[in-house]
Design a protein around this motif. Structure first.
Motif, PDB file in Angstrom:
ATOM      1  N   LYS A  27       0.835  -1.207   0.000  1.00  0.00           N
ATOM      2  CA  LYS A  27       0.000   0.000   0.000  1.00  0.00           C
ATOM      3  C   LYS A  27       0.866   1.252   0.000  1.00  0.00           C
ATOM      4  CE  LYS A  27      -3.913  -2.078   2.481  1.00  0.00           C
ATOM      5  NZ  LYS A  27      -4.716  -2.041   3.741  1.00  0.00           N
ATOM      6  N   LEU A  28       1.905   1.230   0.836  1.00  0.00           N
ATOM      7  CA  LEU A  28       2.797   2.381   0.928  1.00  0.00           C
ATOM      8  C   LEU A  28       3.496   2.641  -0.395  1.00  0.00           C
ATOM      9  CD1 LEU A  28       4.144   4.545   2.692  1.00  0.00           C
ATOM     10  CD2 LEU A  28       5.910   2.859   3.270  1.00  0.00           C
ATOM     11  N   ARG A  29       3.945   1.585  -1.049  1.00  0.00           N
ATOM     12  CA  ARG A  29       4.615   1.704  -2.346  1.00  0.00           C
ATOM     13  C   ARG A  29       3.701   2.402  -3.359  1.00  0.00           C
ATOM     14  NH1 ARG A  29       8.330  -1.481  -5.625  1.00  0.00           N
ATOM     15  NH2 ARG A  29       8.851  -2.669  -3.762  1.00  0.00           N
ATOM     16  N   GLN A  30       2.453   1.982  -3.401  1.00  0.00           N
ATOM     17  CA  GLN A  30       1.511   2.558  -4.352  1.00  0.00           C
ATOM     18  C   GLN A  30       1.245   4.028  -4.051  1.00  0.00           C
ATOM     19  OE1 GLN A  30       0.254   0.657  -6.992  1.00  0.00           O
ATOM     20  NE2 GLN A  30      -0.409   2.653  -7.749  1.00  0.00           N
ATOM     21  N   LEU A  31       1.104   4.350  -2.771  1.00  0.00           N
ATOM     22  CA  LEU A  31       0.843   5.731  -2.369  1.00  0.00           C
ATOM     23  C   LEU A  31       2.015   6.647  -2.724  1.00  0.00           C
ATOM     24  CD1 LEU A  31      -0.787   5.019   1.106  1.00  0.00           C
ATOM     25  CD2 LEU A  31      -1.947   5.967  -0.894  1.00  0.00           C
ATOM     26  N   ILE A  32       3.237   6.158  -2.498  1.00  0.00           N
ATOM     27  CA  ILE A  32       4.421   6.959  -2.812  1.00  0.00           C
ATOM     28  C   ILE A  32       4.558   7.149  -4.314  1.00  0.00           C
ATOM     29  CG2 ILE A  32       6.953   6.983  -2.760  1.00  0.00           C
ATOM     30  CD1 ILE A  32       6.783   5.629  -0.015  1.00  0.00           C
ATOM     31  N   GLU A  33       4.319   6.087  -5.083  1.00  0.00           N
ATOM     32  CA  GLU A  33       4.392   6.184  -6.535  1.00  0.00           C
ATOM     33  C   GLU A  33       3.402   7.215  -7.067  1.00  0.00           C
ATOM     34  OE1 GLU A  33       5.825   3.887  -9.633  1.00  0.00           O
ATOM     35  OE2 GLU A  33       7.152   5.011  -8.320  1.00  0.00           O
ATOM     36  N   ASN A  34       2.228   7.288  -6.427  1.00  0.00           N
ATOM     37  CA  ASN A  34       1.187   8.219  -6.860  1.00  0.00           C
ATOM     38  C   ASN A  34       1.349   9.613  -6.263  1.00  0.00           C
ATOM     39  OD1 ASN A  34      -0.044   6.180  -8.360  1.00  0.00           O
ATOM     40  ND2 ASN A  34      -1.404   5.583  -6.687  1.00  0.00           N
ATOM     41  N   LYS A  35       2.443   9.821  -5.503  1.00  0.00           N
ATOM     42  CA  LYS A  35       2.694  11.108  -4.850  1.00  0.00           C
ATOM     43  C   LYS A  35       1.525  11.523  -3.953  1.00  0.00           C
ATOM     44  CE  LYS A  35       6.408  11.522  -7.493  1.00  0.00           C
ATOM     45  NZ  LYS A  35       7.752  11.231  -6.976  1.00  0.00           N
ATOM     46  N   ASN A  36       0.910  10.531  -3.278  1.00  0.00           N
ATOM     47  CA  ASN A  36      -0.248  10.769  -2.415  1.00  0.00           C
ATOM     48  C   ASN A  36       0.223  11.034  -0.990  1.00  0.00           C
ATOM     49  OD1 ASN A  36      -2.598  10.692  -0.888  1.00  0.00           O
ATOM     50  ND2 ASN A  36      -3.498   8.994  -2.038  1.00  0.00           N
ATOM     51  N   ASP A  37       0.561  12.281  -0.679  1.00  0.00           N
ATOM     52  CA  ASP A  37       1.102  12.633   0.634  1.00  0.00           C
ATOM     53  C   ASP A  37       0.141  12.309   1.768  1.00  0.00           C
ATOM     54  OD1 ASP A  37       2.947  13.622  -1.075  1.00  0.00           O
ATOM     55  OD2 ASP A  37       2.874  15.694  -0.399  1.00  0.00           O
ATOM     56  N   PHE A  38      -1.134  12.614   1.571  1.00  0.00           N
ATOM     57  CA  PHE A  38      -2.113  12.373   2.622  1.00  0.00           C
ATOM     58  C   PHE A  38      -2.279  10.879   2.902  1.00  0.00           C
ATOM     59  CE2 PHE A  38      -3.372  16.457   0.695  1.00  0.00           C
ATOM     60  CZ  PHE A  38      -3.286  17.267   1.826  1.00  0.00           C
ATOM     61  N   GLY A  39      -2.294  10.101   1.830  1.00  0.00           N
ATOM     62  CA  GLY A  39      -2.424   8.663   1.995  1.00  0.00           C
ATOM     63  C   GLY A  39      -1.229   8.056   2.710  1.00  0.00           C
ATOM     64  N   VAL A  40      -0.034   8.557   2.397  1.00  0.00           N
ATOM     65  CA  VAL A  40       1.178   8.072   3.057  1.00  0.00           C
ATOM     66  C   VAL A  40       1.113   8.357   4.560  1.00  0.00           C
ATOM     67  CG1 VAL A  40       3.678   8.402   3.274  1.00  0.00           C
ATOM     68  CG2 VAL A  40       2.636   8.260   1.006  1.00  0.00           C
ATOM     69  N   GLU A  41       0.739   9.579   4.925  1.00  0.00           N
ATOM     70  CA  GLU A  41       0.678   9.945   6.346  1.00  0.00           C
ATOM     71  C   GLU A  41      -0.361   9.124   7.091  1.00  0.00           C
ATOM     72  OE1 GLU A  41       0.569  13.926   9.161  1.00  0.00           O
ATOM     73  OE2 GLU A  41       0.017  14.087   7.042  1.00  0.00           O
ATOM     74  N   GLU A  42      -1.501   8.908   6.466  1.00  0.00           N
ATOM     75  CA  GLU A  42      -2.560   8.112   7.103  1.00  0.00           C
ATOM     76  C   GLU A  42      -2.094   6.687   7.353  1.00  0.00           C
ATOM     77  OE1 GLU A  42      -7.253   6.883   6.316  1.00  0.00           O
ATOM     78  OE2 GLU A  42      -6.172   8.126   4.870  1.00  0.00           O
ATOM     79  N   LEU A  43      -1.413   6.086   6.378  1.00  0.00           N
ATOM     80  CA  LEU A  43      -0.939   4.715   6.536  1.00  0.00           C
ATOM     81  C   LEU A  43       0.126   4.621   7.628  1.00  0.00           C
ATOM     82  CD1 LEU A  43      -0.821   1.764   5.575  1.00  0.00           C
ATOM     83  CD2 LEU A  43       0.873   2.449   3.887  1.00  0.00           C
ATOM     84  N   LEU A  44       1.044   5.589   7.662  1.00  0.00           N
ATOM     85  CA  LEU A  44       2.096   5.578   8.672  1.00  0.00           C
ATOM     86  C   LEU A  44       1.513   5.719  10.070  1.00  0.00           C
ATOM     87  CD1 LEU A  44       4.776   7.820   6.907  1.00  0.00           C
ATOM     88  CD2 LEU A  44       4.802   5.327   7.146  1.00  0.00           C
ATOM     89  N   ASN A  45       0.473   6.532  10.208  1.00  0.00           N
ATOM     90  CA  ASN A  45      -0.188   6.664  11.505  1.00  0.00           C
ATOM     91  C   ASN A  45      -0.832   5.353  11.930  1.00  0.00           C
ATOM     92  OD1 ASN A  45       0.511   9.352  11.756  1.00  0.00           O
ATOM     93  ND2 ASN A  45      -1.391  10.113  10.841  1.00  0.00           N
ATOM     94  N   GLU A  46      -1.442   4.684  10.980  1.00  0.00           N
ATOM     95  CA  GLU A  46      -2.080   3.383  11.272  1.00  0.00           C
ATOM     96  C   GLU A  46      -1.053   2.345  11.699  1.00  0.00           C
ATOM     97  OE1 GLU A  46      -4.137   2.308   7.738  1.00  0.00           O
ATOM     98  OE2 GLU A  46      -5.738   3.802   7.982  1.00  0.00           O
ATOM     99  N   GLU A  47       0.148   2.417  11.139  1.00  0.00           N
ATOM    100  CA  GLU A  47       1.191   1.430  11.432  1.00  0.00           C
ATOM    101  C   GLU A  47       2.129   1.886  12.549  1.00  0.00           C
ATOM    102  OE1 GLU A  47       1.372  -1.580  10.087  1.00  0.00           O
ATOM    103  OE2 GLU A  47      -0.400  -1.206   8.841  1.00  0.00           O
TER     104      GLU A  47
END
Length: 401
Positions: free
Chosen positions: A184-204
């Motif tokens: 999931k993180l790989r896909q978010l970073i590839e898509n330059k999705n900053d908000f998605g990256v932060e949300e996933l990191l908070n969850e983990e």
């Protein structure tokens, strides 16, 4: 009556006339650059055993392969990617060779993409692979070769973006993320999705400097100054080592004189799992997709029994054609030709004239004139087809039209 099929399946197309001439001309120019750098041409089979490309080797997903069976029941596939084929070849024929081996190719690959993606399913790739060299000098030669190959076909404005998978993997190992979260993180970073990256990191529960580094990844693209920023983000040894190698690479590319075509993107991640070091993509105007992909794959050959470093790239001729279509098709190509049209009773003279021209290296087409076709119809078609000159032999002499 049985229906006559005049169209092609979705994802493939015919190439003919001037477009085919231009394509062949550009392929020859690119291949000449490959040879000038010491790369030697090879050919691998259009189809191979399924195991050459299965998921564990990090190639194309099984659902996107064209699969079929031979008479013995073995599963075969049309090659979706040249790199595993060349890794197999290198392991088979260069098993005991330790000095650098430089190979190049011109081949079609086949990926059964979803029709909704609008992508070609058969594409022509020209590429190079450098085996048995793990040095940063090898990385630089490959990148410089990409630049010169693109220049050889008339591209003037393009960019080669370089990433380093070890920077991301160093951070990933430190984070302890599971496989699902990592995907999931790989896909978010590839898509330059900053908000998605932060949300996933908070969850983990990824916090501190490591979290800041992950959040910064989608922004780490641009000129060489990006490398300075990246080094300040983390003390992770693997990540820092990856950035330092990029710095050395850039210094060598400056010596090659190609640095103006280079940018960096540490958030670049590849779908091919076999990449181990630098990865890169080339872009230009006129096409929405990359014109070049490549990278280092130091562990792939070991899956075929040979422990050897390797790096390579593939140029997408179909994307090059899109980018250059308006310019290249109007230019003189290596395949210009002349035409001799003759009345049947002057065949011998026309044949002698054609033979003389061919001996001089001039491509010459010889056509007997039919009574029911006017000379204008001949000349109009040949002019449209790209003939430089049409000669009409209607007596003991020739008339140039």
């Amino acid at each position: 009556m049985e229906k006559v099929l005049l169209h092609t399946p979705v994802g493939v197309r015919d190439i003919y006339g001037r477009e085919c001439v231009a394509k062949l001309t550009m392929e020859n120019k690119i291949n000449k650059v490959f040879n000038l750098y010491g790369y030697r041409n090879i050919q691998t089979p259009t189809f191979e055993f399924f195991d050459i490309f299965h998921k564990e080797r990090g190639s194309v997903a099984s659902k996107n392969l064209y699969k079929f069976f031979d008479r013995e029941g073995n599963t075969l596939v049309l090659r979706p990617d040249m790199t595993p084929s060349i890794a197999r070849l290198a392991a088979k024929y260069y098993m005991d060779v330790n000095v650098p081996v430089k190979l190049c190719y011109n081949a079609n690959t086949y990926i059964n993409n979803s029709e909704l993606q609008g992508k070609l399913k058969e594409i022509t790739q020209l590429g190079c692979e450098l085996i048995n060299d793990d040095s940063v000098e090898a990385d630089a030669e490959i990148i410089a070769l990409v630049v010169e190959a693109l220049q050889s076909v008339g591209l003037e404005e393009f960019l080669v973006e370089i990433g380093q998978v070890d920077f991301y993997r160093g951070l990933l190992q430190e984070s302890g993320l599971g496989k699902s979260a990592e995907q999931k993180l790989r896909q978010l970073i590839e898509n330059k999705n900053d908000f998605g990256v932060e949300e996933l990191l908070n969850e983990e529960n990824v916090t501190g400097d490591l979290k800041k580094a992950f959040l910064k990844l989608p922004e780490l693209f641009g000129s060489a100054e990006v490398l300075d920023t990246a080094k300040k983000l983390t003390e992770n040894k693997k990540a820092v080592k990856a950035v330092r190698r990029l710095e050395k690479l850039y210094a060598i590319l400056e010596d090659y004189g190609v640095s103006k075509y280079i940018s960096f993107d540490l958030g670049m991640l590849s779908n091919y799992n076999y990449y181990t070091g630098i990865i890169f993509k080339g872009y230009t105007y006129g096409t929405g997709d990359q014109i070049v992909t490549g990278g280092r794959y130091d562990k792939l050959l070991s899956q075929f029994g040979k422990n050897a470093a390797a790096i390579g790239f593939a140029i997408s001729m179909d994307q090059i054609m899109i980018a250059l279509s308006g310019k290249t098709f109007a230019e003189k190509t290596d395949y210009d030709y002349e035409v001799i049209i003759y009345e049947p009773k002057f065949r011998k003279y026309a044949l002698q004239l054609a033979t003389e021209l061919r001996r001089e290296g001039i491509r010459t087409e010889l056509i007997p004139k039919k009574k029911d076709i006017s000379i204008k119809e001949y000349t109009d078609f040949k002019k449209e087809d790209g003939a430089l000159k049409v000669i009409y032999v209607s007596k003991d002499g020739a008339v140039e039209l």
